[in-house]
Design a protein around this motif. Structure first.
Motif, PDB file in Angstrom:
ATOM      1  N   PRO A 175       7.048  52.130 -30.460  1.00  0.00           N
ATOM      2  CA  PRO A 175       6.078  52.839 -30.896  1.00  0.00           C
ATOM      3  C   PRO A 175       4.493  52.959 -30.367  1.00  0.00           C
ATOM      4  O   PRO A 175       4.147  53.915 -30.557  1.00  0.00           O
ATOM      5  CB  PRO A 175       6.245  52.983 -32.462  1.00  0.00           C
ATOM      6  CG  PRO A 175       7.441  52.189 -32.820  1.00  0.00           C
ATOM      7  CD  PRO A 175       7.724  51.427 -31.776  1.00  0.00           C
ATOM      8  N   ASP A 176       4.253  51.657 -30.049  1.00  0.00           N
ATOM      9  CA  ASP A 176       2.801  51.397 -29.456  1.00  0.00           C
ATOM     10  C   ASP A 176       3.095  50.522 -28.524  1.00  0.00           C
ATOM     11  O   ASP A 176       3.928  49.697 -28.275  1.00  0.00           O
ATOM     12  CB  ASP A 176       2.005  50.971 -30.679  1.00  0.00           C
ATOM     13  CG  ASP A 176       2.543  49.696 -31.303  1.00  0.00           C
ATOM     14  OD1 ASP A 176       2.352  48.662 -30.803  1.00  0.00           O
ATOM     15  OD2 ASP A 176       3.357  49.661 -32.346  1.00  0.00           O
ATOM     16  N   LEU A 177       1.941  50.254 -27.871  1.00  0.00           N
ATOM     17  CA  LEU A 177       1.651  49.366 -26.542  1.00  0.00           C
ATOM     18  C   LEU A 177       1.899  48.209 -26.625  1.00  0.00           C
ATOM     19  O   LEU A 177       2.685  47.132 -26.318  1.00  0.00           O
ATOM     20  CB  LEU A 177       0.738  49.980 -25.598  1.00  0.00           C
ATOM     21  CG  LEU A 177       0.534  49.551 -24.322  1.00  0.00           C
ATOM     22  CD1 LEU A 177       1.676  49.999 -23.583  1.00  0.00           C
ATOM     23  CD2 LEU A 177      -0.782  50.110 -23.692  1.00  0.00           C
ATOM     24  N   PRO A 196      14.703  48.910 -12.000  1.00  0.00           N
ATOM     25  CA  PRO A 196      13.838  49.937 -11.967  1.00  0.00           C
ATOM     26  C   PRO A 196      13.081  50.344 -12.920  1.00  0.00           C
ATOM     27  O   PRO A 196      11.755  50.556 -12.999  1.00  0.00           O
ATOM     28  CB  PRO A 196      14.730  50.745 -11.322  1.00  0.00           C
ATOM     29  CG  PRO A 196      15.853  50.387 -10.510  1.00  0.00           C
ATOM     30  CD  PRO A 196      16.270  49.158 -11.502  1.00  0.00           C
ATOM     31  N   THR A 197      13.726  50.307 -14.154  1.00  0.00           N
ATOM     32  CA  THR A 197      13.357  50.710 -15.303  1.00  0.00           C
ATOM     33  C   THR A 197      13.041  49.569 -16.162  1.00  0.00           C
ATOM     34  O   THR A 197      13.042  49.776 -17.575  1.00  0.00           O
ATOM     35  CB  THR A 197      14.024  51.723 -16.034  1.00  0.00           C
ATOM     36  OG1 THR A 197      15.115  51.476 -16.524  1.00  0.00           O
ATOM     37  CG2 THR A 197      14.046  52.958 -15.213  1.00  0.00           C
ATOM     38  N   LEU A 213       6.073  49.519 -19.782  1.00  0.00           N
ATOM     39  CA  LEU A 213       4.656  49.465 -20.384  1.00  0.00           C
ATOM     40  C   LEU A 213       3.682  50.441 -19.492  1.00  0.00           C
ATOM     41  O   LEU A 213       2.938  51.021 -20.228  1.00  0.00           O
ATOM     42  CB  LEU A 213       4.064  47.886 -20.365  1.00  0.00           C
ATOM     43  CG  LEU A 213       5.072  46.963 -21.092  1.00  0.00           C
ATOM     44  CD1 LEU A 213       4.472  45.835 -21.133  1.00  0.00           C
ATOM     45  CD2 LEU A 213       5.095  47.336 -22.587  1.00  0.00           C
ATOM     46  N   HIS A 214       3.845  50.551 -18.545  1.00  0.00           N
ATOM     47  CA  HIS A 214       2.931  51.578 -17.673  1.00  0.00           C
ATOM     48  C   HIS A 214       3.263  53.102 -18.021  1.00  0.00           C
ATOM     49  O   HIS A 214       2.082  53.587 -18.156  1.00  0.00           O
ATOM     50  CB  HIS A 214       2.944  51.476 -16.186  1.00  0.00           C
ATOM     51  CG  HIS A 214       2.584  49.890 -15.605  1.00  0.00           C
ATOM     52  ND1 HIS A 214       1.230  49.857 -15.199  1.00  0.00           N
ATOM     53  CD2 HIS A 214       3.437  48.838 -15.716  1.00  0.00           C
ATOM     54  CE1 HIS A 214       1.206  48.587 -14.976  1.00  0.00           C
ATOM     55  NE2 HIS A 214       2.348  48.049 -15.220  1.00  0.00           N
ATOM     56  N   GLU A 230      -4.791  52.489 -19.403  1.00  0.00           N
ATOM     57  CA  GLU A 230      -4.892  50.964 -19.488  1.00  0.00           C
ATOM     58  C   GLU A 230      -3.501  50.496 -19.749  1.00  0.00           C
ATOM     59  O   GLU A 230      -3.073  50.567 -20.910  1.00  0.00           O
ATOM     60  CB  GLU A 230      -5.920  50.515 -20.576  1.00  0.00           C
ATOM     61  CG  GLU A 230      -7.480  51.000 -20.099  1.00  0.00           C
ATOM     62  CD  GLU A 230      -8.140  50.416 -19.175  1.00  0.00           C
ATOM     63  OE1 GLU A 230      -7.575  49.342 -18.598  1.00  0.00           O
ATOM     64  OE2 GLU A 230      -9.277  50.499 -19.007  1.00  0.00           O
ATOM     65  N   ALA A 231      -2.820  49.771 -18.749  1.00  0.00           N
ATOM     66  CA  ALA A 231      -1.517  49.379 -19.111  1.00  0.00           C
ATOM     67  C   ALA A 231      -1.856  47.762 -19.415  1.00  0.00           C
ATOM     68  O   ALA A 231      -0.853  47.295 -20.121  1.00  0.00           O
ATOM     69  CB  ALA A 231      -0.825  49.343 -17.702  1.00  0.00           C
TER      70      ALA A 231
END
Length: 362
Positions: free
Chosen positions: A120-122, A332-333, A339-340, A361-362
């Motif tokens: 749900p969040d980075l 690949p994933t 995260l990007h 901002e990654a």
């Protein structure tokens, strides 16, 4: 050079065959419609063995298991993770329920394929990536649109230089989506970008890379059932003048369905349609056409797409994960790469809220 000769190399690039030595026994967490209609048919077609399934709805899990020939139905997640026959866990649950399942699975030392959005969040996503890295566990995310044959073929053409230097990419989708199929989405504070355009964003990243800045406007149709945005207009800005545009509407009341993508370059263009969205959920194969001054083509040359997004592309993320488990390296994933995509989603929502362009901002 004939069309068949041109497309032979592209067909090899988009092949999703899983080598026998890469295959691992799979346990599935979740028995919803996407597992029933996409994950399991795709895995069966690829020769992958699903040995167990678990869902909070035991009757649903038993029904899905019986129809797909899955030998074991586990009543709890811990039983699934303790099962020595399960080597890889495919998690297909809602985003807010996924992190705890990932933590438990990583602790059990099993590799994972997670549903998108990954978290749900980075911040939570970063935490899970670090947990997996410390445990030596691979995590991939089920961003399967980049493996849809039309998108994968277009990426191959770009990578082969057939349109020169890419200059722009766009998705334009105008459809009517019945979000009541997913009741939990009706009350969600985020909708279109997190659960639909995230596919486009990840596909754009797989071709153009990561943008520097983004802008997004999100809107609603008066009287619509979903709480959150169902119409978005997004712009992605890259260095050297490259850009991407997404115009997506799920509240089309006129019936004139449109679901198209296009990639322009210095020496040509690629255009196509997203077949799934013309007859969801059954869909049809994509269409893809190439105009190239590099080859050159005689006008627009059609690529012979035969596969569909659902279920065929769903083997792609699992195939990437299995290759990483067997051979090392990153899928690949891989979650670290995803995260990007999450950072891009967060920047678009920040732009939607502030009405200003945002740095990614990654």
């Amino acid at each position: 050079m004939s069309g068949s000769e041109i497309w032979a190399d592209v067909a090899a690039d988009v092949d999703l065959t899983v080598a026998p030595e890469q295959r691992r026994r799979i346990g599935v967490v979740g028995a919803g419609a996407i597992v029933d209609n996409a994950h399991l048919p795709a895995y069966a077609a690829a020769g992958l063995e699903v040995v167990a399934i678990h869902d909070l709805d035991a009757d649903r899990a038993a029904d899905v298991a019986a129809r797909h020939g899955i030998a074991t139905v586990h009543s709890t997640l811990s039983a699934m993770l303790d099962d020595p026959s399960v080597e890889v866990v495919d998690v297909a649950v809602v985003a807010h329920a996924q992190p705890d399942i990932v933590r438990a699975t990583v602790a059990a030392g099993k590799h994972l394929l997670c549903q998108k959005p990954f978290t749900p969040d980075l911040q939570t996503g970063r935490e899970l990536v670090e947990l997996a890295r410390a445990a030596g566990v691979h995590i991939a995310v089920n961003q399967q649109m980049r493996f849809e044959e039309g998108i994968a073929a277009a990426r191959s053409m770009v990578e082969r230089g057939w349109i020169g230097e890419p200059t722009a990419m766009e998705f334009r989708t105008n459809i009517a989506t019945d979000f009541s199929q997913w009741p939990w989405l009706l009350a969600s504070e985020r909708l279109e970008v997190s659960y639909h355009s995230i596919h486009y964003l990840d596909s754009i990243r797989s071709i153009l890379g990561d943008p520097e800045r983004v802008f997004c406007h999100g809107g609603r149709r008066p009287g619509q059932a979903p709480r959150a945005e169902t119409r978005t207009m997004s712009t992605l800005v890259y260095p050297d003048g490259v850009g991407a545009v997404l115009h997506v509407n799920h509240e089309n009341i006129a019936g004139d369905v449109r679901a198209e993508f296009r990639i322009d370059g210095s020496e040509g263009s690629i255009r196509g349609t997203i077949g799934l969205l013309y007859d969801y959920p059954h869909g049809r194969p994509d269409t893809v056409e190439l105009f190239s001054r590099v080859l050159p083509t005689d006008g627009w040359l059609p690529y012979p797409v035969t596969r569909r997004w659902i279920p065929d592309a769903f083997v792609g993320p699992m195939a990437g994960l299995l290759a990483a488990v067997a051979e090392g390296g990153e899928a690949p994933t891989a979650a670290a790469d995803n995260l990007h995509t999450l950072a891009l989603v967060e920047a678009l929502y920040a732009s939607m809220q502030t009405r200003e362009a945002q740095k990614v901002e990654a």
